[in-house]
Every structure is written in C-alpha cells, then in structure tokens.
Design an enzyme around this catalytic site. Structure first.
Site, short mmCIF file in Angstrom:
data_model
loop_
_atom_site.label_atom_id
_atom_site.label_comp_id
_atom_site.label_asym_id
_atom_site.label_seq_id
_atom_site.Cartn_x
_atom_site.Cartn_y
_atom_site.Cartn_z
N SER A 198 -11.44 -1.04 2.19
CA SER A 198 -10.80 -1.37 3.46
C SER A 198 -10.41 -0.06 4.14
O SER A 198 -9.68 0.74 3.57
CB SER A 198 -9.51 -2.16 3.23
OG SER A 198 -9.81 -3.46 2.81
N GLU A 248 -6.41 3.48 6.01
CA GLU A 248 -5.77 3.33 4.70
C GLU A 248 -6.11 4.48 3.75
O GLU A 248 -5.23 4.93 3.01
CB GLU A 248 -6.21 2.00 4.09
CG GLU A 248 -5.45 1.66 2.86
CD GLU A 248 -6.24 0.75 1.97
OE1 GLU A 248 -5.82 -0.38 1.82
OE2 GLU A 248 -7.25 1.18 1.41
N ARG A 259 0.82 -1.22 0.00
CA ARG A 259 0.00 0.00 0.00
C ARG A 259 0.86 1.28 0.00
O ARG A 259 0.45 2.31 0.53
CB ARG A 259 -0.96 0.02 1.20
CG ARG A 259 -2.00 -1.07 1.20
CD ARG A 259 -2.97 -0.88 0.03
NE ARG A 259 -4.11 -1.77 0.15
CZ ARG A 259 -4.16 -3.02 -0.31
NH1 ARG A 259 -3.11 -3.53 -0.96
NH2 ARG A 259 -5.23 -3.75 -0.17
N1 EPU Z 1 -10.21 -11.63 8.91
C1 EPU Z 1 -10.99 -11.83 10.02
N2 EPU Z 1 -12.15 -11.13 10.12
C2 EPU Z 1 -12.56 -10.26 9.17
C3 EPU Z 1 -11.77 -10.04 8.04
C4 EPU Z 1 -10.59 -10.73 7.92
O1 EPU Z 1 -10.67 -12.61 10.90
O2 EPU Z 1 -13.64 -9.68 9.35
C5 EPU Z 1 -8.94 -12.36 8.76
C6 EPU Z 1 -9.16 -13.77 8.36
O3 EPU Z 1 -8.16 -14.54 8.97
C7 EPU Z 1 -8.98 -13.77 6.87
C8 EPU Z 1 -7.87 -12.74 6.72
O4 EPU Z 1 -8.15 -11.79 7.77
O5 EPU Z 1 -8.62 -15.01 6.37
C9 EPU Z 1 -7.82 -12.05 5.39
O6 EPU Z 1 -9.07 -11.41 5.16
P1 EPU Z 1 -9.54 -10.98 3.71
O7 EPU Z 1 -9.21 -12.02 2.74
O8 EPU Z 1 -10.95 -10.55 3.84
O9 EPU Z 1 -8.63 -9.75 3.37
P2 EPU Z 1 -8.16 -8.50 4.22
O10 EPU Z 1 -6.78 -8.69 4.72
O11 EPU Z 1 -9.21 -8.13 5.21
C10 EPU Z 1 -7.03 -7.32 2.18
C11 EPU Z 1 -7.12 -6.03 1.42
C12 EPU Z 1 -8.38 -6.01 0.58
C13 EPU Z 1 -8.31 -7.19 -0.35
C14 EPU Z 1 -8.24 -8.47 0.48
C15 EPU Z 1 -8.13 -9.73 -0.33
C16 EPU Z 1 -5.96 -4.41 2.78
C17 EPU Z 1 -6.06 -3.20 3.63
N3 EPU Z 1 -7.11 -4.90 2.33
O12 EPU Z 1 -8.12 -7.35 3.09
O13 EPU Z 1 -8.35 -4.82 -0.18
O14 EPU Z 1 -9.45 -7.23 -1.16
O15 EPU Z 1 -7.04 -8.40 1.31
O16 EPU Z 1 -6.86 -9.90 -0.80
O17 EPU Z 1 -4.86 -4.86 2.50
C18 EPU Z 1 -8.99 -2.55 -0.10
O18 EPU Z 1 -7.82 -2.29 0.05
O19 EPU Z 1 -9.88 -1.64 -0.19
C19 EPU Z 1 -9.41 -3.94 -0.13
C20 EPU Z 1 -10.67 -4.31 -0.12
#
Ligand code: EPU
Length: 344
Positions: free
Chosen positions: A240, A333, A165
């Site tokens: 996010s 973010e 990011r």
């Molecule tokens: N998790 C939870 N609870 C939640 C959400 C996530 O426990 O409510 C944990 C889980 O272990 C899950 C892991 O976090 O397996 C990863 O969650 P997720 O795949 O939903 O992704 P994220 O880390 O929450 C990031 C990006 C997203 C992107 C997703 C998928 C950032 C800030 N966000 O989210 O990007 O779509 O990965 O790769 O890095 C954005 O930046 O606007 C965005 C949506």
C-alpha cells in the site's frame, strides 16, 4: 557477516528505486548485528536498518551510510499451555512464514495478516495490519539494540506507542533508533468471530466459509491478496503506497456530508484512501511511469519509473487530484532510506 560496498538501493527495495548505499551488511545473529553497528560507528557513518525492503524507498542520491539487513532466524517456543503459546521469532524471519507457523498450530491472532510482505522485525515498526488485526494485538515485547544508548534493550509492547501504522520505531525522536533483533508474541487457541472486515466477509460469504479457523482465515486472506496485490517478485511496488485516514467523530461527520463513506468501528473512524483514489478516477492511471493499480488503488506499481524524482512527481500529481476533489491530503506510507535526524 557479509559486507558489500556501493550497493544500488534499487536492488534491495521492492519499489526498485534509488542510487547506491555506501555499505550493506547482512547479519544472521545478534552478535553479528552488534558487530555491524560497531563497523558503522567506527567509520562514523549513519545506519539504516532494513528487512526485505518491502516498505522502504531509495532516494536517487543513494545513502551515505551503512544499511544493516536483519537475517536473524528462528522460532522459539517460550511456553505453551493448553490454549496459549508464547513464541519468540527472529527479526529476520519472513513474516508470512511466521504466520504459517502459528496458524498451523491452531493459534489465532495474526491469521488475517497472512501474505503481508516483509520480516518479523519490521512488523512492529509500522504496526502492520490487515482485516482488523494488527501486530500490537499480540506482540508482547521487542528485543532491540538501542543505538543511542549503545545497549541491548527489551521493550514491552505497551511502551511502543502503537496506533494505526505508527510506533516509537517510526516516529518522533525514537524513529530509526532501535535495531529490532527478535520479537515475542502471545497467541491463544481459538477462532475469530464475525462480523469481519467488509472485503473479508464478502469473500467468506461468497465461498460459504463458516468455519473461521485460523487456517481457513489464512487461506481466505491469502486468496484475496493473491487476486489483488502484485507479487513482489514479479512487479515492483511497496505494498500500500498511501495511508488510510483515521478521523475524529467531527471529521467523520464532515466526510460523510461530502458523500465519502466512513467505516466506523468501536475504536476508530476510517476513510479508505483506496475509495478516494478510485472515485477520483485514478485506478489504472499512470503518472511518470508509476501506475495506480487497477485492482487495489492504494498500490502504486513501478512500471517504468526510473527515479525517486519521478515517483515524487507521480505522488504529488495523484495527491493533488484527490485533494482537489475530496479535500483529503493523502500521504505515502513507505519510509525513505535516509539518515535519522539527530536528537541526541
Ligand atoms: N477501496 C476502494 N477502491 C480500492 C481499494 C479500496 O473503493 O481500489 C475501498 C473499498 O470500500 C474497500 C475498502 O476501501 O472495501 C478497504 O479496501 P481493502 O480491503 O482493499 O483495504 P485497504 O484499506 O485498501 C488496508 C491496508 C492493507 C491491508 C488491507 C486489508 C493500509 C494502508 N493498507 O488497505 O495493507 O492489506 O487494508 O486489511 O492500511 C499494506 O499496508 O501494504 C497493505 C497491503
């Protein structure tokens, strides 16, 4: 070039907050972009570059300056061999239209970033990423206007200082300095190979998908996101809202000792802020009109928040709960629409 005066930031950002901007100028070509920059310079007003406003937040006092919105469109194939394509995309193209264009042609490299809101020109700014891919993997170069030197520049990807990011476009002295006009990418034919990012792998397993063609991955990611992420047209949010954490090995060991799961890959150790928020009991909770999404905890939904001040309070209260429980200082973010700090 269309110039509007006194435009509420709440109407041009997806979080739907903020007072008026003095001017909003919509540009559809490189020439118009240069004219818009001249317009701001003649008036001696600061400039802020905006795409669809999916990752920018408006302040209550608005913006005393000129917001330039990029609508430069078009995809131009610069070269195509049997298994490789080099494409230049207009910075004002909608990112997901570009992902569709590339995956439809069987090329791989951005399919996991399907349905990320925003424009092509905004993508390198925060090095958007999802499910193991980010823009830095396939970007070749960026054509931009350098507002400090008042000249048109081409910046190769290797000079963009990409990391999670982060890029020269959103950090340090170069933050907000460049207006990204067009982006050039290089893609290869082929398929991604497993193992995939955990939530994507779970979806593929559940649906017995074993052909990892760019189109199938795009389809899978689109469905995951449709089930979890709010539709910006219907619900106000900025994607996010909080960043994840990239940790050193020692920090990762510390986190694991506290019972926090760490995703370790060859390149980085990551703590998911979504996990911290969920396990701090914040999912579905509302603060000053802003709700931590009950589907994806990183998303903060503007249900009835009326001001940036409300958002700031919500953010601080949420951050305190996470800090008190886990010792991690979570950070937003999205970026705030304001005058760029002067370094020149
Ligand atoms: N998790 C939870 N609870 C939640 C959400 C996530 O426990 O409510 C944990 C889980 O272990 C899950 C892991 O976090 O397996 C990863 O969650 P997720 O795949 O939903 O992704 P994220 O880390 O929450 C990031 C990006 C997203 C992107 C997703 C998928 C950032 C800030 N966000 O989210 O990007 O779509 O990965 O790769 O890095 C954005 O930046 O606007 C965005 C949506």
């Amino acid at each position: 070039m269309i110039i509007q005066e006194n435009v509420p930031l709440s109407t041009i950002t997806t979080m739907r907050l903020g007072g008026p901007a003095d001017y909003v100028v919509d540009v559809e070509s490189v020439d118009e972009a240069l004219e818009a920059i001249e317009f701001a310079e003649e008036k001696n007003l600061p400039i802020y570059f905006l795409g669809t406003g999916a990752n920018s937040l408006g302040l209550d006092e608005g913006f005393r300056g000129v917001i330039i919105r990029n609508h430069i469109k078009g995809f131009e194939i610069l070269s195509e061999t049997g298994n490789e394509i080099i494409v230049k995309a207009g910075g004002g193209e909608i990112w997901d239209d570009f992902v569709e264009y590339i995956t439809d042609r069987g090329y791989s490299g951005i399919e996991a970033m399907s349905k990320i809101p925003g424009t092509v020109g905004a993508a390198p700014v925060q090095n958007i990423g999802a499910y193991g891919q980010d823009v830095s993997n396939t970007l070749e170069s960026v054509e931009a206007f350098d507002t400090m030197l008042d000249e048109y520049v081409e910046i190769p990807a290797k000079d963009c200082d990409f990391s999670y990011r982060h890029s020269i476009f959103n950090s340090g002295e170069t933050s907000g300095r460049y207006f990204i006009l067009n982006c050039t990418f290089r893609f290869k034919k082929g398929k991604l190979t497993p193992p995939f990012y955990n939530s994507l792998q779970a979806y593929l397993d559940e649906h017995s998908i074993t052909d990892y063609s760019p189109k199938n991955i795009r389809q899978a990611v689109s469905e995951i996101r449709a089930g979890k992420l709010p539709d910006p047209a219907a619900i106000a949010s900025a994607g996010s809202f909080f960043k994840n954490f990239i940790l050193t090995d020692a920090e990762a060991d510390e986190a694991e000792k506290k019972g926090i799961p760490v995703y370790r890959s060859a390149t980085e150790n990551k703590v998911n802020t979504g996990w911290l928020l969920e396990n701090a009991g914040l999912k579905g909770k509302s603060f000053h009109g802003f709700k931590v999404s009950d589907k994806a905890a990183l998303i903060l939904i503007n249900e009835s928040g009326e001001s940036y001040a409300d958002l700031k309070q919500a953010e601080e209260e949420i951050a305190k709960i996470v800090y008190d429980k886990y010792g991690f200082k979570i950070e937003p973010e999205p970026v705030i629409i304001k005058e760029r700090e002067q370094h020149d």
